[in-house]
Design an enzyme around this catalytic site. Structure first.
Site, PDB file in Angstrom:
ATOM      1  N   ASP A  79       0.775  -1.231  -0.009  1.00 35.44           N
ATOM      2  CA  ASP A  79       0.139  -0.103   0.008  1.00 35.44           C
ATOM      3  C   ASP A  79       0.892   1.243   0.013  1.00 35.44           C
ATOM      4  O   ASP A  79       1.825   1.444   0.552  1.00 35.44           O
ATOM      5  CB  ASP A  79      -0.858   0.032   1.252  1.00 35.44           C
ATOM      6  N   GLU A 136      -0.517  -1.832   5.198  1.00 40.43           N
ATOM      7  CA  GLU A 136       0.476  -1.531   6.201  1.00 40.43           C
ATOM      8  C   GLU A 136       0.485  -0.292   6.914  1.00 40.43           C
ATOM      9  O   GLU A 136       0.279  -0.225   8.206  1.00 40.43           O
ATOM     10  CB  GLU A 136       1.775  -1.819   5.662  1.00 40.43           C
TER      11      GLU A 136
END
Ligand SMILES: [Zn+2]
Ligand SMILES: [Zn+2]
Length: 386
Positions: A79, A136
């Site tokens: 991400d 994350e």
């Protein structure tokens, strides 16, 4: 043994993947395009099992070795962050308000490079599980994959993570046994007083004066409550109250974060936080509403697995280029959930003299790719008896 020749050969291809991912950043769990890209690549390498949708949008590829054996997990994150990129690079983000400012594009590309190598050579017994997680950056995607049964499903025995580190020279690694990243807890507090005329404070319960006392006193957790040799950070990042020059408001609110490296200090900090807020509010006849949210746990490197990570890094980079006792950092990392589920270790790979993580000018350093890919391959082959 230096960088693997084959890893160096993969450099251009992995760089292309990295820049493609960088151009198309996605946030939190909404990493559908990146996950599809990862799954497609893994299939094209001949990875034996490619499973998508783990922890909502996570991907796991299983690469079988020559004979039976254990499974080692290697993890990357996919991400990006809600920032607008100012790097000016030709491969910069095409989406304003989204960019890979933490280098997860590089982490994903390096693990894909390692997967290609391992699927090609299969110079090990047992299995390598390559893990690509979403969310994350605050969404606990690592926890979501663990809760989805990933460890059991792929019989993962140990698990390793890697993050780039600006300021650490390219070609170097840094790690430590024990806590390496902090627990990241968050709080939101409302001080409920009684508003009134600014010139008649005795008729009010002033939530701003009380809130200011509380913010100041919270710093005593670090300086007076915690062992001076243990780390704790209490930072108030928001304070909102009032909207006039001549009115004392009813309420004041503040919020922020508590960072610790040790479970006992984490408990102590939460307990003292609540005592200070409720105690000071009560001593001035105010009420306090406290929301204290425990987020990512401490990222704790297990002793044996840290030795394995050190051995692989030294093998690739040379002993002089591996820092074995780097200072822990007070940032958080949700690989911590995987390390709570299985033994393992988290290592930093040098990103050189670049802008810092979470900075709009940051870019992952492609010169680190061959080092990262080589580390993954060496670690997997070493752990699986090559
Ligand atoms: Zn980050
Ligand atoms: Zn990161």
């Amino acid at each position: 043994m230096p960088i693997l020749n084959r890893a160096a050969e993969l450099q251009d291809e992995v760089t292309e993947w990295r820049r493609h991912i960088h151009t198309h950043p996605e946030l939190l769990y909404a990493v559908e395009e990146t996950a599809a890209f990862v799954a497609e690549k893994l299939k094209s390498f001949g990875v034996d099992e490619v499973v998508t949708g783990i922890g909502r949008t996570g991907v796991v590829g299983l690469i079988r070795g020559r004979g039976p054996g254990r499974t080692v997990g290697l993890r990357a994150d996919m991400d990006a962050l809600p920032l607008t990129e100012i790097s000016g690079k030709p491969w910069a983000s095409l989406t304003p308000g989204k960019m890979h400012a933490c280098g997860h594009d590089g982490h994903t590309a390096m693990l894909l490079g390692a997967a290609k190598y391992l699927a090609e050579t299969r110079n090990f017994d047992g299995n390598v599980a390559v893990i690509f997680q979403p969310a994350e950056e605050g969404g606990a995607g690592g926890d979501a994959m663990v809760k989805d049964g990933m460890m059991e499903r792929f019989a993962i025995a140990e698990v390793y993570g890697m993050h780039n580190l600006p300021g650490l020279p390219v070609g170097q690694f840094a790690i430590r046994k024990g806590p390496i990243m902090a627990a990241t807890d968050e709080f939101t507090v409302t001080i409920k007083g009684r508003g009134g005329h600014a010139a008649l404070p005795h008729k009010t319960i002033d939530p701003i004066a009380i809130g200011a006392q509380i913010v100041t006193n919270l710093q005593l957790i670090a300086s007076r409550s915690a062992d001076p040799l243990k780390s704790v950070v209490v930072t108030v990042t928001k304070f909102n109250a009032g909207n006039a020059y001549n009115v004392i408001p009813d309420n004041a609110g503040f919020a922020g974060t508590v960072r610790t490296l040790d479970p006992e200090i984490r408990d102590l900090a939460e307990r003292r936080f609540k005592q200070i807020v409720t105690g000071i509010a009560a001593s001035h006849d105010a009420d306090a509403d406290i929301q204290f949210q425990r987020n990512y746990p401490v990222t704790f490197n297990h002793a044996d697995e840290t030795e394995h990570a050190l051995a692989a890094a030294r093998d690739i980079a040379g002993t002089a280029n591996v820092v074995a006792d780097v200072d822990p950092m007070m940032g958080g990392e949700d690989f911590s959930y995987m390390l709570n589920a299985r033994p393992g270790a988290f290592i930093f790979v040098g990103n050189g003299d670049t802008a810092g993580l979470h900075n709009a000018a940051y870019d992952f350093n492609d010169d680190a790719i061959a080092h990262g890919v080589s580390y993954w391959v060496r670690l997997a082959e070493q752990r699986l008896g090559a």
